[in-house]
Structure formats: structure tokens, C-alpha cells
Scaffold this motif. Structure first.
Motif, PDB file in Angstrom:
ATOM      1  N   THR A  60     -22.945 -31.827 -19.844  1.00  0.00           N
ATOM      2  CA  THR A  60     -23.013 -32.412 -21.295  1.00  0.00           C
ATOM      3  C   THR A  60     -23.067 -31.258 -22.216  1.00  0.00           C
ATOM      4  OG1 THR A  60     -25.600 -32.557 -21.089  1.00  0.00           O
ATOM      5  CG2 THR A  60     -23.727 -34.513 -20.443  1.00  0.00           C
ATOM      6  N   ARG A  61     -23.188 -31.650 -24.244  1.00  0.00           N
ATOM      7  CA  ARG A  61     -23.075 -30.684 -24.856  1.00  0.00           C
ATOM      8  C   ARG A  61     -23.615 -31.483 -25.667  1.00  0.00           C
ATOM      9  NH1 ARG A  61     -20.543 -33.841 -28.535  1.00  0.00           N
ATOM     10  NH2 ARG A  61     -17.497 -33.398 -28.054  1.00  0.00           N
ATOM     11  N   PHE A  62     -24.451 -31.193 -27.291  1.00  0.00           N
ATOM     12  CA  PHE A  62     -24.955 -31.508 -28.344  1.00  0.00           C
ATOM     13  C   PHE A  62     -24.477 -30.352 -29.306  1.00  0.00           C
ATOM     14  CE2 PHE A  62     -28.586 -31.099 -30.883  1.00  0.00           C
ATOM     15  CZ  PHE A  62     -28.214 -32.733 -31.699  1.00  0.00           C
ATOM     16  N   ALA A  63     -23.686 -31.219 -29.925  1.00  0.00           N
ATOM     17  CA  ALA A  63     -22.467 -29.992 -30.506  1.00  0.00           C
ATOM     18  C   ALA A  63     -23.145 -30.409 -31.954  1.00  0.00           C
ATOM     19  CB  ALA A  63     -21.806 -30.158 -30.620  1.00  0.00           C
ATOM     20  N   PRO A  64     -24.041 -30.099 -32.892  1.00  0.00           N
ATOM     21  CA  PRO A  64     -24.926 -30.690 -34.069  1.00  0.00           C
ATOM     22  C   PRO A  64     -23.689 -29.585 -35.311  1.00  0.00           C
ATOM     23  CG  PRO A  64     -26.293 -28.806 -33.433  1.00  0.00           C
ATOM     24  CD  PRO A  64     -25.327 -29.123 -32.597  1.00  0.00           C
ATOM     25  N   SER A  65     -23.915 -29.970 -36.586  1.00  0.00           N
ATOM     26  CA  SER A  65     -23.358 -29.290 -37.786  1.00  0.00           C
ATOM     27  C   SER A  65     -24.413 -29.223 -38.987  1.00  0.00           C
ATOM     28  CB  SER A  65     -22.657 -29.826 -37.981  1.00  0.00           C
ATOM     29  OG  SER A  65     -20.999 -30.253 -37.652  1.00  0.00           O
ATOM     30  N   PRO A  66     -24.457 -27.564 -38.473  1.00  0.00           N
ATOM     31  CA  PRO A  66     -25.790 -26.935 -39.380  1.00  0.00           C
ATOM     32  C   PRO A  66     -25.774 -27.043 -40.792  1.00  0.00           C
ATOM     33  CG  PRO A  66     -24.399 -25.369 -38.722  1.00  0.00           C
ATOM     34  CD  PRO A  66     -24.043 -26.170 -38.129  1.00  0.00           C
ATOM     35  N   THR A  67     -25.464 -28.624 -41.306  1.00  0.00           N
ATOM     36  CA  THR A  67     -25.604 -28.491 -42.401  1.00  0.00           C
ATOM     37  C   THR A  67     -27.250 -28.922 -43.256  1.00  0.00           C
ATOM     38  OG1 THR A  67     -24.733 -30.822 -42.239  1.00  0.00           O
ATOM     39  CG2 THR A  67     -23.120 -29.268 -42.717  1.00  0.00           C
TER      40      THR A  67
END
Length: 285
Positions: free
Chosen positions: A8-15
Motif C-alpha cells: 500500500t502507499r500514502f501519497a500526500p501533496s505538500p501544500t
């Protein structure tokens, strides 16, 4: 036939800083992977150079560690892989599956308004296809002159290029028929300011990283139809999907950065423990 190991993965945007909705998503993916003896990956989706900030990347990783999450292997930073996305875009364009769109957002809005009862998709009114029929010579002349443009997927041509029907497996629902046309139409896959779209990059990276179970909020479920098409076009492996509920605030609205949802950082500064925040995010110990 044995199922592939769970990745699995966690893929946030650094905004911005992580909030409880992010914590729920990260914990959801982490616990599924660990329960299956699998791998949990972290990816930073920072292709939007106008909104993403390195300091938020550092804060995200710090918050995840404080929350008690560990991950496998190095963190993938999307902005370090733009050549890979450009190659994927070039492959689609060489096959005649993309076309340049010179329309401004304002022009598209005016044309949609003129149509009146324009068809709607997952993100609002669908692009009416204005630039799809521009003759190739004119397209190239306008591009050579430096006219700003996006690259759109020719949805009809893309669907013709895929042999047989498309489907994806949603955990709990079984096999779901993928029908991206009515949801996305001729979707943008690249812009001048963002050389590859979220849809292209996330699908590419899930394949590159060997993700076998994509977990994310239920608001992104419609995107799965388009991602399944891109996988078929590019010959990328097909994972399973599991979309989870969204965490809502006291007003019943889903948590979002733009609404200034309480961040993990602010909760920590207010004295909450990692265990307390995990419970608030829906995962009590």
C-alpha cells in the motif's frame, strides 16, 4: 493462483500540514499492509510547483513519524521523476492518443455556457472537444509558435486502443466495469506549468513502486475509471482498490486544507498524544 503481496502507499501533496483526514488515510493503508505482512510506502506528490513547498514535505514526514507510522524503503518524491512522466506522455502522443488544446479556461467556460445543457462528469462540465478537430498542420504551427497549450487525452481514440472491456477490482464490491468517458471526457494529462497531471503521475508511480492495493478516500473513486484506462494503455500492472470513508469535521463537512481543518501539528501542540490523535482519526489502539 497466489495473490501478490500487499503493498500500500500514502501519497500526500505538500501544500499544507496534515490533518485528521490525512491521518485516517495513512493509518488505513499502514494497518492493511502490516496486518497482511506487506509493505507500506510513502510518496510525496509535489508536481504542482506553484502550491507545493519543501517545508511541508519535511513536516509531513515528521508528523507521520510522530503518529507512530513507519514505512518501507525511501520516500518517492515525484518532482525528482519528471523525465519518467515526460516519457509516458511522449509515448501516448506518439500513438496519436493526445492532442494539444489551446483553449483558455475562460474560453472553455464560455463555450460550455453557450452549449446550455453540457454533459457533466466527475469534475464538472466535460470539455466540448473544441481543439480535437484542429488539422495536424495547424496544431504543429501553433505549437512551434509557442502558443500555450495543454495536452488532452483523446478519450474515444484511447478507448478504441484498448482491447476488450475495462474493469477493476474494488475490495468489498468485486469487479467493477470501468467507464471513464462519461466521467472525464478528453481529460488534460499535461500542462505547461504542470508537465504531467495527477492522473498520469499517480498511475505511473503505483506501477513503478509495485503497489498492489491502492487505498484512498471515497471521493477519489471516480478517478479509478480513468486510472484503469491509463494502465491498459501503458501496459502497467493492475492493482486492487479499496476506498475508505472520509473524516468529517464538527459541521459534517469533510476535512480539507482549504477549510483550515485542525492539523496534526496543532493537535500535538495542544497536548494530544499520538494515541489520542490516532483515536480521533478513527483508529484507536
Amino acid at each position: 493462483m497466489a495473490r501478490a503481496p500487499v503493498v500500500t502507499r500514502f501519497a500526500p501533496s505538500p501544500t499544507g500540514f496534515l490533518h485528521l483526514g490525512h491521518a485516517h488515510s495513512a493509518l488505513f493503508a499502514h494497518r492493511l499492509a502490516r496486518a497482511a505482512g506487506g509493505r507500506f510506502l510513502v510518496r510525496i506528490e509535489d508536481i504542482d510547483a506553484t502550491r507545493c513547498r519543501p517545508e511541508f514535505t519535511d513536516a509531513i514526514l515528521e508528523d507521520l513519524a510522530w503518529l507512530g507510522l513507519d514505512w518501507d524503503g525511501p520516500v518517492r518524491i515525484q518532482s525528482e521523476h519528471m523525465r519518467e512522466y515526460a516519457d509516458a506522455i511522449a509515448s501516448l502522443e506518439a500513438r496519436g492518443l493526445l492532442y494539444p488544446c489551446f483553449c483558455t479556461r475562460a474560453a472553455i467556460a464560455r463555450e460550455i455556457a453557450a452549449i446550455g445543457n453540457a454533459p457533466h462528469g466527475a469534475d464538472g462540465p466535460l470539455y466540448p472537444g473544441t481543439c480535437r478537430t484542429i488539422p495536424p498542420a495547424e496544431r504543429e504551427a501553433r505549437r512551434a509558435a509557442g502558443e500555450p497549450h495543454a495536452l488532452r487525452l483523446d478519450m474515444a481514440a484511447a478507448l478504441r486502443a484498448v482491447p476488450g472491456p475495462l474493469a477493476f477490482e474494488e475490495v468489498g464490491d468485486g469487479l467493477v466495469t470501468a467507464d471513464p468517458g462519461p466521467l472525464f471526457g478528453d481529460v488534460v494529462l499535461a500542462r505547461k506549468d504542470t508537465p504531467a497531471s495527477y492522473h498520469l503521475c499517480v498511475t505511473h508511480d503505483d506501477a513503478a513502486q509495485g503497489v498492489t492495493l491502492v487505498t484512498r478516500g471515497e471521493d477519489l473513486k471516480p478517478a479509478t475509471h480513468l486510472h484503469r484506462l491509463l494502465q491498459a494503455l501503458m501496459g502497467w500492472p493492475v492493482p486492487r482498490w479499496q476506498h475508505h470513508r472520509l473524516i468529517a469535521g464538527p459541521d459534517g463537512r469533510r476535512l480539507a486544507k482549504r477549510d483550515r481543518a485542525a492539523t496534526l501539528r496543532s493537535l500535538r501542540e495542544a497536548g494530544h498524544s499520538p494515541a489520542a490523535v490516532r483515536a480521533l482519526a478513527g483508529f484507536p489502539d
